[in-house]
Design a protein around this motif. Structure first.
Motif, short mmCIF file in Angstrom:
data_model
loop_
_atom_site.label_atom_id
_atom_site.label_comp_id
_atom_site.label_asym_id
_atom_site.label_seq_id
_atom_site.Cartn_x
_atom_site.Cartn_y
_atom_site.Cartn_z
N ALA A 95 0.87 -1.18 0.00
CA ALA A 95 0.00 0.00 0.00
C ALA A 95 0.91 1.23 0.00
N PRO A 96 1.56 1.50 -1.12
CA PRO A 96 2.68 2.45 -1.13
C PRO A 96 2.33 3.89 -0.74
N GLN A 97 1.20 4.42 -1.22
CA GLN A 97 0.93 5.84 -0.99
C GLN A 97 -0.53 6.09 -0.64
N THR A 98 -1.14 5.22 0.11
CA THR A 98 -2.52 5.45 0.54
C THR A 98 -2.62 5.22 2.04
N TRP A 99 -3.41 6.07 2.70
CA TRP A 99 -3.62 5.94 4.14
C TRP A 99 -4.75 4.98 4.47
N ARG A 100 -5.47 4.54 3.44
CA ARG A 100 -6.67 3.75 3.69
C ARG A 100 -6.36 2.34 4.21
N PHE A 101 -5.27 1.75 3.73
CA PHE A 101 -4.94 0.40 4.12
C PHE A 101 -3.45 0.29 4.40
N ASP A 130 -3.79 -5.87 6.12
CA ASP A 130 -5.24 -5.66 6.22
C ASP A 130 -5.98 -6.66 5.33
N GLU A 131 -7.06 -7.21 5.86
CA GLU A 131 -7.92 -8.09 5.06
C GLU A 131 -8.99 -7.24 4.37
N VAL A 132 -9.09 -7.36 3.06
CA VAL A 132 -9.98 -6.49 2.29
C VAL A 132 -10.77 -7.31 1.28
N PHE A 133 -11.84 -6.70 0.77
CA PHE A 133 -12.61 -7.32 -0.30
C PHE A 133 -13.21 -6.21 -1.15
N GLY A 134 -13.63 -6.56 -2.37
CA GLY A 134 -14.23 -5.55 -3.23
C GLY A 134 -14.37 -6.01 -4.67
N MET A 135 -14.79 -5.06 -5.50
CA MET A 135 -15.09 -5.28 -6.92
C MET A 135 -14.31 -4.23 -7.71
N PRO A 136 -12.99 -4.32 -7.78
CA PRO A 136 -12.19 -3.24 -8.35
C PRO A 136 -12.39 -3.05 -9.85
N LEU A 137 -12.40 -1.76 -10.25
CA LEU A 137 -12.29 -1.32 -11.64
C LEU A 137 -13.52 -1.55 -12.51
N PHE A 138 -14.54 -2.22 -12.00
CA PHE A 138 -15.72 -2.51 -12.82
C PHE A 138 -16.26 -1.23 -13.47
N PRO A 139 -16.61 -1.22 -14.79
CA PRO A 139 -16.73 -2.36 -15.69
C PRO A 139 -15.45 -2.72 -16.44
N SER A 194 -8.95 -8.31 -13.87
CA SER A 194 -7.96 -9.39 -14.01
C SER A 194 -7.75 -10.10 -12.68
N ALA A 195 -8.85 -10.49 -12.07
CA ALA A 195 -8.81 -10.98 -10.69
C ALA A 195 -8.59 -12.48 -10.57
N TYR A 196 -8.54 -13.22 -11.67
CA TYR A 196 -8.19 -14.63 -11.58
C TYR A 196 -6.67 -14.71 -11.48
N ALA A 197 -6.16 -14.36 -10.33
CA ALA A 197 -4.72 -14.25 -10.15
C ALA A 197 -4.37 -14.37 -8.68
N GLU A 198 -3.11 -14.62 -8.41
CA GLU A 198 -2.66 -14.71 -7.03
C GLU A 198 -2.54 -13.34 -6.38
N VAL A 199 -2.21 -12.32 -7.18
CA VAL A 199 -2.16 -10.94 -6.68
C VAL A 199 -2.87 -10.03 -7.66
N VAL A 200 -3.56 -9.02 -7.14
CA VAL A 200 -4.33 -8.07 -7.94
C VAL A 200 -4.01 -6.67 -7.47
N SER A 201 -3.78 -5.76 -8.42
CA SER A 201 -3.60 -4.35 -8.10
C SER A 201 -4.95 -3.66 -8.23
N ALA A 202 -5.40 -3.00 -7.17
CA ALA A 202 -6.75 -2.45 -7.14
C ALA A 202 -6.76 -1.06 -6.52
N PRO A 203 -7.61 -0.15 -7.04
CA PRO A 203 -7.76 1.16 -6.39
C PRO A 203 -8.21 0.99 -4.94
N ALA A 204 -7.58 1.69 -4.04
CA ALA A 204 -7.94 1.58 -2.63
C ALA A 204 -9.40 1.93 -2.39
#
Length: 309
Positions: free
Chosen positions: A72-78, A82-91, A95-105
């Motif tokens: 979480a390089p430059q965000t205060w949110r997380f 931290d354990e998180v969940f969400g629906m990033p970037l829709f629509p 690319s969430a079928y992956a071991e790691v995902v980059s997502a907007p905080a």
């Protein structure tokens, strides 16, 4: 990192596991180590290349995630851990079928401790669709009569609980074994559509939330009160149908779900209050993603399917 792509090879469609470089988060993003991935019926249409914003396969599927923040390089949110969940970037593609995902905080929320990663990954798309349909568009308030179509699926069974939390009288259509299933989520009335016509059993509905489309939407016009509101997740582009509703003095809205941190937090609040739970019909290890999609494509699910890593 393992990812899933779909390739069309002039014959049967094939799901393939391949390697790809690990994504790097932008300043407003976090890197999430994925623990579970929720599956959605929409993915069949994505695999078919029906969304120009994403393009034609091969590409990486996946929308709903739950996992642990790794960077979480430059965000205060997380913070990492931290354990998180969400629906990033829709629509756009997450690319969430992956071991790691980059997502907007902003597209993530802290996972409630009462939910496992499997349960949390099943919630974002269906929960946000139901919330935005009932609250943001439908404006459901205490005492409203709400009819939910397709209530045995992901959006529907969550919508029942949200509508009840808002103080509504909730009516659902369900057939066969799904009637008992949906009654377990607090529906006040359940109409077996295989044995009765809902247009003869229901009247004076304030809001209809539809996830089926077709003639179900057309016939729902008969049960809404003057000034009522039809919200559909599947028939939003039918101009003739919209005209029929408007001519009858009834509002017609189509919903395409958006990432929404406020609504996501509202879902978390309901979970923490014990007023919302998500049903997972079956989980699959990541390596069995093709089996999961075959079951997904068959329809008639109760709740959600989830991949685990």
């Amino acid at each position: 990192m393992r990812v899933i792509t779909q390739r069309t090879l002039g014959g049967p469609e094939v799901l393939t596991i391949v390697d790809a470089p690990e994504p790097q988060p932008l300043p407003t993003e976090v890197l999430v180590r994925v623990k579970a991935i929720g599956l959605n019926p929409l993915e069949a249409r994505l695999r078919a290349g029906e969304f120009s914003l994403i393009g034609q396969p091969p590409f990486v599927l996946g929308r709903d995630i739950s996992g642990v923040v790794e960077q979480a390089p430059q965000t205060w949110r997380f913070r990492p851990g931290d354990e998180v969940f969400g629906m990033p970037l829709f629509p756009r593609a997450a690319s969430a079928y992956a071991e790691v995902v980059s997502a907007p905080a902003l597209h993530l929320a802290r996972k409630p401790s009462s939910l496992s990663h499997v349960e949390a990954s099943a919630l974002p798309i269906v929960g946000l669709t139901a919330w935005q349909g009932l609250v943001d568009l439908g404006g459901v308030t205490e005492g409203d009569r709400v009819l939910v179509h397709g209530c045995g699926g992901g959006v529907g069974h969550v919508a029942i609980q949200i509508a009840k939390a808002l103080g509504a009288h909730v009516i659902v259509t369900a057939g066969g074994t799904k009637r008992t299933f949906v009654e377990g989520f607090g529906a006040d009335e359940a109409i077996d559509y295989t044995a009765a016509d809902f247009t003869e059993a229901v009247r004076d509905v304030d809001v209809v939330l539809d996830t089926i489309g077709g003639d179900t939407v057309e016939r729902s016009l008969e049960v809404l009160r003057p000034g009522g509101h039809l919200v559909t997740a599947v028939a939003e582009e039918n101009s003739e149908l919209i005209g029929n509703y408007e001519a009858a003095g009834i509002r017609f809205s189509g919903i395409a779900v958006d990432p929404d941190p406020v609504a996501l937090r509202s879902l978390v609040d309901l979970v923490e209050q014990g007023r919302l739970r998500v049903h997972v019909q079956e989980t699959f290890p990541f390596e069995r993603v093709a089996d999961a999609h075959r079951l997904l494509d068959g329809g008639h699910l109760q709740g959600k399917l989830v991949l685990t890593l």
